[in-house]
Design a protein around this motif. Structure first.
Motif, PDB file in Angstrom:
ATOM      1  N   LYS A 269      -2.552  10.007   8.421  1.00 54.76           N
ATOM      2  CA  LYS A 269      -1.602  11.033   7.968  1.00 54.76           C
ATOM      3  C   LYS A 269      -2.214  11.842   6.832  1.00 54.76           C
ATOM      4  O   LYS A 269      -2.847  11.274   5.943  1.00 54.76           O
ATOM      5  CB  LYS A 269      -0.314  10.364   7.481  1.00 54.76           C
ATOM      6  CG  LYS A 269       0.584   9.952   8.617  1.00 54.76           C
ATOM      7  CD  LYS A 269       1.948   9.534   8.076  1.00 54.76           C
ATOM      8  CE  LYS A 269       2.550   8.448   8.922  1.00 54.76           C
ATOM      9  NZ  LYS A 269       2.703   7.169   8.273  1.00 54.76           N
ATOM     10  N   GLU A 271      -1.429  13.051   3.909  1.00 57.98           N
ATOM     11  CA  GLU A 271      -0.437  13.019   2.823  1.00 57.98           C
ATOM     12  C   GLU A 271      -0.987  12.221   1.643  1.00 57.98           C
ATOM     13  O   GLU A 271      -1.945  11.464   1.808  1.00 57.98           O
ATOM     14  CB  GLU A 271       0.872  12.396   3.330  1.00 57.98           C
ATOM     15  CG  GLU A 271       0.690  10.950   3.776  1.00 57.98           C
ATOM     16  CD  GLU A 271       1.962  10.320   4.335  1.00 57.98           C
ATOM     17  OE1 GLU A 271       2.799  11.048   4.883  1.00 57.98           O
ATOM     18  OE2 GLU A 271       2.078   9.096   4.215  1.00 57.98           O
ATOM     19  N   GLY A 300      -0.969  17.998  10.230  1.00 61.17           N
ATOM     20  CA  GLY A 300      -0.506  16.829   9.484  1.00 61.17           C
ATOM     21  C   GLY A 300      -1.375  15.607   9.612  1.00 61.17           C
ATOM     22  O   GLY A 300      -1.018  14.519   9.146  1.00 61.17           O
TER      23      GLY A 300
END
Ligand code: ADP
Ligand code: ASP
Ligand code: MG
Length: 402
Positions: A269, A271, A300
């Motif tokens: 991911k 993030e 993403g």
């Protein structure tokens, strides 16, 4: 006259003739009036043969028993060398690591020296004995035998030299000194007259196994006068020493490390916190990570790849699989068919053209680069292992290290 520490590697004591040759060299130094403390490795391929013997019986034998086994190689060498010196009419006494007072932590297979209780060694020196110490080994606080990691006899030698305040620590091996590249890979590589501790430490850490990297670290820390030279001739070796900071760049050498593996985590991911989760988990489990590369995000997701020591590949994959849900990745791709090629030289940071020149050499040789990492003192690239030797030669010659 002071104390001289002389270390002889496995090839220097590989057979009876070589052991006698080494004994004569030691006696020559002793006759000049020095106190001589000798550190020896296991003969020839003994350590590899012992590892193979263990594998035949139990490939997953405990590390404690491996150290018990491997330390025996050095024990053979010290006894034979002491007998050889005695046959020349001089007094010699052999000591195992623990008899010589080497205490270590309990990290079997890769133990670090804590302290050397050198009273016994000093007593033998005072009694005019030539002291022959088994390299690569010590004992932990449970009185169990430990070993210092492959090539660790160099570190035993530097450690005892530091402990005794020796005037000189000579590392005798099967090449004339430290070369601009492994002379087995680049026959026209040339011998360096001297090299700084920092450059040598970097070269040794990046695969130039002519010196154990921890021996260099220790020599720098304690200011040990270190020389690498051949046990087979009287040529002057390479002096490893402190040098003043240089601004001018001087690429001193090229190193190759084949014991590298690359792991790629595909579709993690994109993030905050992902890298933290991966690398803190690996660090907690003592898996050292070297070069790290992260792709840019797409929808993403991103990929993170990194290198580890080949010995840690299986454990790293196992750990990552166990933590798959927490980290959140789709797939692991791993290979150990890669090698790290590095150039080393102080002053790299002020010379941006150096990395480009290395890449050009690889381009000219049609070698693809997978990963790159740079620091103040080195540039490393990851290439396919099948191209590694060609890469060393191409890079070596590009910098005119001939
Ligand atoms: P020893 O048994 O004496 O400890 P090693 O095999 O550990 O010897 O180390 C010596 C070997 O290191 C040489 O035979 C050479 O092939 C290799 N080597 C790798 N890089 C270098 C370098 N830059 N200069 C000299 N030798 C190197
Ligand atoms: N005998 C050990 C090895 O082969 C230690 C050494 O040679 O320094 O790794
Ligand atoms: Mg060695």
């Amino acid at each position: 006259m002071g104390i001289i520490v002389q270390k002889f590697g496995g090839s220097s004591v590989a057979n009876a003739e070589r052991v006698m040759n080494v004994a004569k060299r030691i006696v020559e130094t002793y006759k000049q009036g020095h106190s001589v403390v000798v550190v020896v490795s296991a003969q020839g391929d003994t350590t590899d043969d012992l590892i193979e013997k263990a594998r035949e019986i139990n490939p997953k034998g405990s590390k404690r028993e491996m150290d018990m086994l491997l330390s025996s190689g050095e024990q053979i060498s010290v006894a034979l060398l002491a007998m050889a010196i005695q046959s020349l009419g001089f007094n010699a006494v052999s000591l195992t690591g623990w008899q010589a007072g080497f205490t270590t932590n309990s990290n079997y297979g890769i133990a670090k020296i804590h302290t050397i209780h050198n009273e016994r060694v000093k007593k033998e020196i005072d009694s005019k004995n030539i002291v022959i110490i088994a390299g690569f080994q010590g004992i932990n606080r449970y009185d169990d035998i430990t070993t210092l990691g492959r090539g660790g006899s160099d570190t035993s030698a530097v450690a005892i030299a530091a402990s005794l305040g020796a005037d000189l620590c000579e590392i005798y091996t099967d090449v004339d000194g430290v070369y601009t590249a492994d002379p087995r890979l680049v026959p026209h590589a040339h011998k360096l007259d001297d090299i700084s501790y920092d450059e040598m430490l970097e070269l040794a850490s990046l695969g130039a196994n002519v010196l154990h990297n921890r021996s260099v670290e220790m020599a720098k820390k304690y200011g040990v006068n270190l020389v690498v030279r051949s046990s087979l001739n009287n040529n002057e070796g390479t002096v490893v020493k402190e040098v003043e900071k240089v601004e001018k760049l001087d690429v001193r050498g090229v190193a190759r490390d084949n014991d590298v593996a690359r792991i790629a985590l595909v579709n993690v991911k994109d993030e905050p916190g992902v890298a933290f989760k991966i690398f803190s988990m690996l660090a907690k489990n003592n898996v050292n990570v070297d070069i790290i590369l992260q792709s840019i995000g797409r929808q993403g997701k991103k990929d993170i790849s990194f290198t580890v020591n080949e010995d840690n590949l299986d454990i790293a994959i196992e750990l990552l699989e166990q933590h798959k849900d927490v980290i959140g990745f789709e797939e692991i791709k791993a290979t150990n068919e890669v090698s790290k090629i590095s150039i080393v030289g102080a002053g790299m940071v002020n010379n941006p053209g150096v990395a480009a020149k290395m890449f050009e050499a690889l381009y000219d040789a049609n070698i693809n680069i997978h990963m790159i990492s740079t620091s103040e003192i080195k540039v490393s690239v990851l290439v396919n292992q099948k191209n590694a030797d060609k890469a060393v030669q191409a890079v070596h010659d590009k910098f005119h290290l001939v």
